[in-house]
Enzyme design. Sequence first.
Site, PDB file in Angstrom:
ATOM      1  N   GLY A  11      49.600  78.676  78.670  1.00 35.01           N
ATOM      2  CA  GLY A  11      48.702  79.196  79.696  1.00 35.01           C
ATOM      3  C   GLY A  11      48.751  78.362  80.957  1.00 35.01           C
ATOM      4  O   GLY A  11      48.957  77.144  80.899  1.00 35.01           O
ATOM      5  N   LYS A  61      33.522  77.168  87.853  1.00 33.19           N
ATOM      6  CA  LYS A  61      34.147  75.867  88.088  1.00 33.19           C
ATOM      7  C   LYS A  61      34.850  75.781  89.439  1.00 33.19           C
ATOM      8  O   LYS A  61      34.813  74.739  90.099  1.00 33.19           O
ATOM      9  CB  LYS A  61      35.116  75.533  86.957  1.00 33.19           C
ATOM     10  CG  LYS A  61      34.423  75.294  85.618  1.00 33.19           C
ATOM     11  CD  LYS A  61      35.409  74.907  84.532  1.00 33.19           C
ATOM     12  CE  LYS A  61      34.716  74.726  83.200  1.00 33.19           C
ATOM     13  NZ  LYS A  61      35.658  74.312  82.138  1.00 33.19           N
ATOM     14  N   ASP A 105      36.866  67.787  81.744  1.00 32.19           N
ATOM     15  CA  ASP A 105      37.507  68.517  80.650  1.00 32.19           C
ATOM     16  C   ASP A 105      38.729  67.777  80.107  1.00 32.19           C
ATOM     17  O   ASP A 105      38.886  67.609  78.894  1.00 32.19           O
ATOM     18  CB  ASP A 105      37.919  69.917  81.102  1.00 32.19           C
ATOM     19  CG  ASP A 105      36.739  70.860  81.249  1.00 32.19           C
ATOM     20  OD1 ASP A 105      35.725  70.654  80.549  1.00 32.19           O
ATOM     21  OD2 ASP A 105      36.817  71.799  82.069  1.00 32.19           O
ATOM     22  N   THR A 145      30.113  76.016  84.022  1.00 24.85           N
ATOM     23  CA  THR A 145      31.101  76.587  83.117  1.00 24.85           C
ATOM     24  C   THR A 145      31.546  77.935  83.677  1.00 24.85           C
ATOM     25  O   THR A 145      31.267  78.271  84.827  1.00 24.85           O
ATOM     26  CB  THR A 145      30.520  76.678  81.684  1.00 24.85           C
ATOM     27  OG1 THR A 145      31.534  77.108  80.795  1.00 24.85           O
ATOM     28  CG2 THR A 145      29.328  77.594  81.597  1.00 24.85           C
TER      29      THR A 145
END
Length: 277
Positions: free
Chosen positions: A130, A68, A105, A64
């Site tokens: 984003g 990554k 994810d 995490t």
Amino acid sequence: MTDKDHYAVFGSPIEHSKSPRIHQFFAEQTQQSLEYRAVLVPAEQFEVAVKEFFAKGGRGLNCTVPLKELAWMYANKKTERAELSKAVNTLALQDDGSILGDNTDGIGLVTDLKKNNAVQLKDKRILILGAGGASRGIVGPIQDELPESITIANRTVEKARNLVAEFAHKGPIVASAYEDLAGLSFDLIINATSASLTDDLPPLAANILKDQGCCYDLAYANKPTIFVRWAREQGALKSLDGLGMLVEQAAEAFYLWRGVRPASAELIQLLEAERIS
């Protein structure tokens, strides 16, 4: 290490991670013999820590923040979605001794939207807020669902354009500045910024969410995030946060490691009840 297969999540910070509990739940549910722990690993110690973990018989890792991208560089084999996202949240020891990197994810998000919340992506207009690593991890799996279009909005529009250029071959996707969103509307708005962590909102125009539209914040907390609250004020049909995605990306990692797909609904229900009470 003991006879049990060993797994872990590396990150910094890591003390509040729900991953050990999630994977222990999955192990008990599927009758798998394993141990899973959370380990504080700063970025500068990552490579040494990973080598030591696998050298001692570890079978798989989750990675995490802020690891990554480092995990992506470490893996000597990668899935297609990991290659595209340039970020890896799951490392798996292979039979030949190589380390496979995957990014679960995006598929975790898609599963939570479609399976758990009946939010369809096909032929929908989707806005992703984003253009950082969180966005990079979800764009490819969303494109696989054949939406009508994806718009990436970012404060620095050049960063959004760079991201779009990497995924343009997979389907309709455009970049935008926030101020250029005025007058547009979307079926689904996904907040992939870190703004919710500081109780801040991206600068969104009014009426940007279509009637019966849905919103999803990749962040999650014990109380509704500011983006979840904003979505409710806009009349969103569903205003969701990332707790379900957390469980579903873990389920995908578990399947990669063990070859058994755990059921997630009971665990999501349990975690939801705990934060409501």
